[in-house]
Write a protein that holds these residues in place. Structure first.
Motif, PDB file in Angstrom:
ATOM      1  N   VAL A   1       7.091   6.815   5.920  1.00 59.54           N
ATOM      2  CA  VAL A   1       6.881   5.521   6.579  1.00 59.54           C
ATOM      3  C   VAL A   1       7.852   4.479   6.028  1.00 59.54           C
ATOM      4  CG1 VAL A   1       5.240   3.655   7.020  1.00 59.54           C
ATOM      5  CG2 VAL A   1       4.468   6.028   7.104  1.00 59.54           C
ATOM      6  N   LEU A   2       8.022   4.441   4.717  1.00 55.83           N
ATOM      7  CA  LEU A   2       8.945   3.476   4.122  1.00 55.83           C
ATOM      8  C   LEU A   2      10.374   3.705   4.612  1.00 55.83           C
ATOM      9  CD1 LEU A   2       7.546   3.352   0.484  1.00 55.83           C
ATOM     10  CD2 LEU A   2       7.509   1.482   2.163  1.00 55.83           C
TER      11      LEU A   2
ATOM     12  N   ARG B   1       2.460  11.157  -1.249  1.00 58.07           N
ATOM     13  CA  ARG B   1       3.774  10.566  -1.533  1.00 58.07           C
ATOM     14  C   ARG B   1       4.739  10.817  -0.381  1.00 58.07           C
ATOM     15  NH1 ARG B   1       2.897  13.156  -6.583  1.00 58.07           N
ATOM     16  NH2 ARG B   1       4.675  14.524  -6.241  1.00 58.07           N
ATOM     17  N   CYS B   2       4.724  12.012   0.170  1.00 50.56           N
ATOM     18  CA  CYS B   2       5.618  12.338   1.291  1.00 50.56           C
ATOM     19  C   CYS B   2       5.364  11.450   2.499  1.00 50.56           C
ATOM     20  CB  CYS B   2       5.452  13.802   1.696  1.00 50.56           C
ATOM     21  SG  CYS B   2       6.144  14.975   0.533  1.00 50.56           S
TER      22      CYS B   2
ATOM     23  N   ASP C   1       0.833  -1.203   0.000  1.00 51.59           N
ATOM     24  CA  ASP C   1       0.000   0.000   0.000  1.00 51.59           C
ATOM     25  C   ASP C   1       0.869   1.256   0.000  1.00 51.59           C
ATOM     26  OD1 ASP C   1      -2.384  -1.424   0.014  1.00 51.59           O
ATOM     27  OD2 ASP C   1      -2.558  -1.388   2.205  1.00 51.59           O
ATOM     28  N   LEU C   2       1.912   1.246   0.795  1.00 55.84           N
ATOM     29  CA  LEU C   2       2.791   2.411   0.873  1.00 55.84           C
ATOM     30  C   LEU C   2       3.520   2.650  -0.442  1.00 55.84           C
ATOM     31  CD1 LEU C   2       4.178   1.783   4.449  1.00 55.84           C
ATOM     32  CD2 LEU C   2       2.675   3.663   3.761  1.00 55.84           C
ATOM     33  N   VAL C   3       3.986   1.572  -1.067  1.00 58.74           N
ATOM     34  CA  VAL C   3       4.662   1.710  -2.362  1.00 58.74           C
ATOM     35  C   VAL C   3       3.687   2.284  -3.386  1.00 58.74           C
ATOM     36  CG1 VAL C   3       5.726   0.436  -4.266  1.00 58.74           C
ATOM     37  CG2 VAL C   3       6.408  -0.039  -1.912  1.00 58.74           C
ATOM     38  N   LEU C   4       2.449   1.801  -3.382  1.00 57.96           N
ATOM     39  CA  LEU C   4       1.433   2.338  -4.283  1.00 57.96           C
ATOM     40  C   LEU C   4       1.202   3.826  -4.011  1.00 57.96           C
ATOM     41  CD1 LEU C   4      -0.659   1.746  -6.501  1.00 57.96           C
ATOM     42  CD2 LEU C   4      -2.268   1.154  -4.680  1.00 57.96           C
ATOM     43  N   MET C   5       1.204   4.204  -2.752  1.00 59.40           N
ATOM     44  CA  MET C   5       0.991   5.599  -2.382  1.00 59.40           C
ATOM     45  C   MET C   5       2.131   6.498  -2.866  1.00 59.40           C
ATOM     46  SD  MET C   5      -0.608   5.083   1.404  1.00 59.40           S
ATOM     47  CE  MET C   5      -1.355   6.676   1.681  1.00 59.40           C
ATOM     48  N   THR C   6       3.323   5.948  -3.056  1.00 56.24           N
ATOM     49  CA  THR C   6       4.434   6.758  -3.563  1.00 56.24           C
ATOM     50  C   THR C   6       4.231   7.154  -5.016  1.00 56.24           C
ATOM     51  OG1 THR C   6       5.819   4.886  -4.250  1.00 56.24           O
ATOM     52  CG2 THR C   6       6.103   5.688  -1.991  1.00 56.24           C
TER      53      THR C   6
ATOM     54  N   ASP D   1      12.950   1.251   6.984  1.00 61.77           N
ATOM     55  CA  ASP D   1      14.188   0.859   6.293  1.00 61.77           C
ATOM     56  C   ASP D   1      13.905   0.004   5.063  1.00 61.77           C
ATOM     57  OD1 ASP D   1      15.909   2.211   8.030  1.00 61.77           O
ATOM     58  OD2 ASP D   1      15.851   0.544   9.454  1.00 61.77           O
ATOM     59  N   TYR D   2      12.892   0.388   4.316  1.00 65.74           N
ATOM     60  CA  TYR D   2      12.533  -0.324   3.088  1.00 65.74           C
ATOM     61  C   TYR D   2      13.683  -0.204   2.098  1.00 65.74           C
ATOM     62  CZ  TYR D   2       9.806  -1.646  -1.034  1.00 65.74           C
ATOM     63  OH  TYR D   2       9.342  -2.257  -2.167  1.00 65.74           O
ATOM     64  N   SER D   3      14.206  -1.338   1.671  1.00 67.37           N
ATOM     65  CA  SER D   3      15.433  -1.358   0.868  1.00 67.37           C
ATOM     66  C   SER D   3      15.247  -0.850  -0.563  1.00 67.37           C
ATOM     67  CB  SER D   3      16.013  -2.761   0.825  1.00 67.37           C
ATOM     68  OG  SER D   3      15.104  -3.648   0.207  1.00 67.37           O
ATOM     69  N   LYS D   4      14.035  -0.859  -1.083  1.00 66.65           N
ATOM     70  CA  LYS D   4      13.820  -0.466  -2.477  1.00 66.65           C
ATOM     71  C   LYS D   4      13.331   0.969  -2.618  1.00 66.65           C
ATOM     72  CE  LYS D   4      12.837  -5.164  -3.911  1.00 66.65           C
ATOM     73  NZ  LYS D   4      11.848  -6.071  -4.477  1.00 66.65           N
ATOM     74  N   ILE D   5      13.422   1.729  -1.551  1.00 68.46           N
ATOM     75  CA  ILE D   5      12.969   3.133  -1.618  1.00 68.46           C
ATOM     76  C   ILE D   5      13.890   3.890  -2.567  1.00 68.46           C
ATOM     77  CG2 ILE D   5      14.331   4.030   0.303  1.00 68.46           C
ATOM     78  CD1 ILE D   5      11.817   5.559   1.173  1.00 68.46           C
ATOM     79  N   ARG D   6      13.296   4.740  -3.375  1.00 62.65           N
ATOM     80  CA  ARG D   6      14.121   5.483  -4.333  1.00 62.65           C
ATOM     81  C   ARG D   6      14.210   6.930  -3.954  1.00 62.65           C
ATOM     82  NH1 ARG D   6      10.023   7.027  -8.917  1.00 62.65           N
ATOM     83  NH2 ARG D   6       8.202   6.050  -8.067  1.00 62.65           N
TER      84      ARG D   6
END
Length: 95
Positions: A85-86, A79-80, A66-71, A90-95
């Motif tokens: 939250v991501l 998005r912010c 859900d959070l990735v979709l919100m980005t 420590d979500y490893s795929k955050i860009r």
């Protein structure tokens, strides 16, 4: 010098275009409820928001998917919040 580099790097334009409408994200009823409660209490992304009970609850209950979709949401504030939250998780795929 670091401040100057930061300002210059922020001024670069990107070709990012949000791809998801908030309405379609909130078709998930659980996410819609959690998000609505959270946003009612948190209109803006403010300093110290991670200590607010509504943010902590939203952070715990929102799934990574859900959070990735919100980005990808068309609304910058959504998005912010999602990136915040991501990053805290420590979500490893955050860009």
């Amino acid at each position: 010098m670091i401040l100057l580099l930061f300002i210059v790097s922020c001024s670069r334009k990107t070709d990012y275009k949000p791809t998801v409408k908030l309405d379609s994200i909130l078709k998930n009823e659980k996410l819609k409820k959690d998000y609505a409660e959270f946003r009612f209490d948190n209109v803006y992304l403010i300093l110290g928001i991670e200590k607010k009970q509504s943010f902590v609850k939203f952070s715990k209950e929102a799934s990574i998917d859900d959070l990735v979709l919100m980005t990808e949401c068309e609304k910058p504030i959504v998005r912010c919040f999602a990136f915040k939250v991501l990053a805290e998780r420590d979500y490893s795929k955050i860009r």
